[in-house]
Enzyme design. Structure first.
Site, mmCIF file in Angstrom:
data_model
loop_
_atom_site.group_PDB
_atom_site.id
_atom_site.type_symbol
_atom_site.label_atom_id
_atom_site.label_comp_id
_atom_site.label_asym_id
_atom_site.label_seq_id
_atom_site.Cartn_x
_atom_site.Cartn_y
_atom_site.Cartn_z
ATOM 1 N N ASP A 281 0.837 -1.421 0.043
ATOM 2 C CA ASP A 281 0.108 0.143 -0.184
ATOM 3 C C ASP A 281 0.895 1.313 0.003
ATOM 4 O OD1 ASP A 281 -2.075 -1.804 0.128
ATOM 5 O OD2 ASP A 281 -2.667 -1.326 2.059
ATOM 6 N N LYS B 155 -7.052 -4.855 -3.180
ATOM 7 C CA LYS B 155 -7.635 -5.564 -1.830
ATOM 8 C C LYS B 155 -8.616 -4.331 -1.484
ATOM 9 C CE LYS B 155 -4.041 -4.307 1.341
ATOM 10 N NZ LYS B 155 -4.830 -3.204 1.920
ATOM 11 N N CYS C 43 -1.857 -2.633 7.666
ATOM 12 C CA CYS C 43 -1.969 -3.655 6.324
ATOM 13 C C CYS C 43 -0.412 -4.464 6.477
ATOM 14 C CB CYS C 43 -2.176 -3.030 5.331
ATOM 15 S SG CYS C 43 -4.033 -2.602 5.111
HETATM 16 C C1 VGL Z 1 -4.636 0.733 5.869
HETATM 17 C C2 VGL Z 1 -6.376 1.429 7.315
HETATM 18 C C3 VGL Z 1 -7.092 1.303 6.219
HETATM 19 C C4 VGL Z 1 -3.175 0.149 5.740
HETATM 20 C C5 VGL Z 1 -5.411 0.534 4.733
HETATM 21 O O1 VGL Z 1 -2.682 0.255 4.322
HETATM 22 O O2 VGL Z 1 -2.427 -0.150 6.421
HETATM 23 N N1 VGL Z 1 -4.882 0.948 6.841
HETATM 24 N N2 VGL Z 1 -6.940 0.920 4.854
#
Ligand code: VGL
Ligand code: ZN
Length: 197
Positions: free
Chosen positions: A9, A106, A151
């Site tokens: 991410d 995702k 994540c």
């Molecule tokens: C994430 C919160 C919501 C992350 C993704 O990538 O850690 N955290 N969505």
């Protein structure tokens, strides 16, 4: 041993200026790029939510960072982030996306959040990543990216539980660190059998 770099991410919304900015999130990009060449495979994950996602506080008229109860358990309600097709959902502009063998998205299921690269937050719906890794003979993973305590943490724990050899390179991760979440995540990753360096 076949060793993949799993980059979690590294998207605009998790970098300074983004909707769910992680302090220093942009500082890890150059180091991640530099590491890519030393792996047999490079896999990127991309948080990819539809507008009105059930993990968004705005969907529930709730305060961002408050908690709610979902059918699958407790869930943090986040600011709107990583909406499909938005600038915030794009990878950081400096990330070497061209080196990726696979990009796995995702969080696209409106009813279930997905922190882990392997399973949605119901802990049963698979993303398909396990099958990709096994069919390619990948048995060892190094995880980097955002955010350490969400994540990256969930992905590392699931990978270790699935039997992969897992290392988390903390120098190339940054955390949200909300309510002690970073220390809890580190303990949980170690307990699951991941190596933190
Ligand atoms: C994430 C919160 C919501 C992350 C993704 O990538 O850690 N955290 N969505
Ligand atoms: Zn998300």
């Amino acid at each position: 041993m076949t060793h993949a770099l799993l980059v979690i991410d590294v998207q605009n919304d998790f970098c300074p200026g983004g909707a769910l900015a992680v302090t220093g999130g942009d500082q890890i990009v150059a180091g991640i790029n530099a590491k890519m060449a030393t792996f047999d495979a490079v896999i990127l994950t991309q948080d990819w939510h539809p507008a009105g996602h059930s993990s968004f506080a705005s969907t529930h008229d709730a305060a961002p960072m408050s908690m709610t109860e979902m059918p699958y358990g407790p869930q943090v309600l986040w600011p709107d982030h990583c909406i499909q097709g938005s600038l915030g959902a794009q990878f950081h502009a400096d990330l070497t996306v061209d080196r990726a063998n696979l990009i796995i998205r995702k969080g696209y299921n409106p009813a279930i959040d997905s922190y882990s690269a392997f399973f949605e937050n119901d802990k049963t719906t698979p993303t398909g990543l396990e099958g990709y890794l096994r069919t390619r003979g990948i048995d060892t993973l190094t995880l980097v990216g955002l955010a350490t305590d969400f994540c990256v943490n969930y992905s590392a724990v699931d990978a270790a539980k699935l039997g992969f050899n897992v290392t988390v390179d903390l120098a190339l991760c940054r955390a949200i660190d909300f309510d002690g979440s970073l220390e809890a995540a580190k303990a949980g990753m170690r307990d699951a059998g991941a190596t933190l360096v």
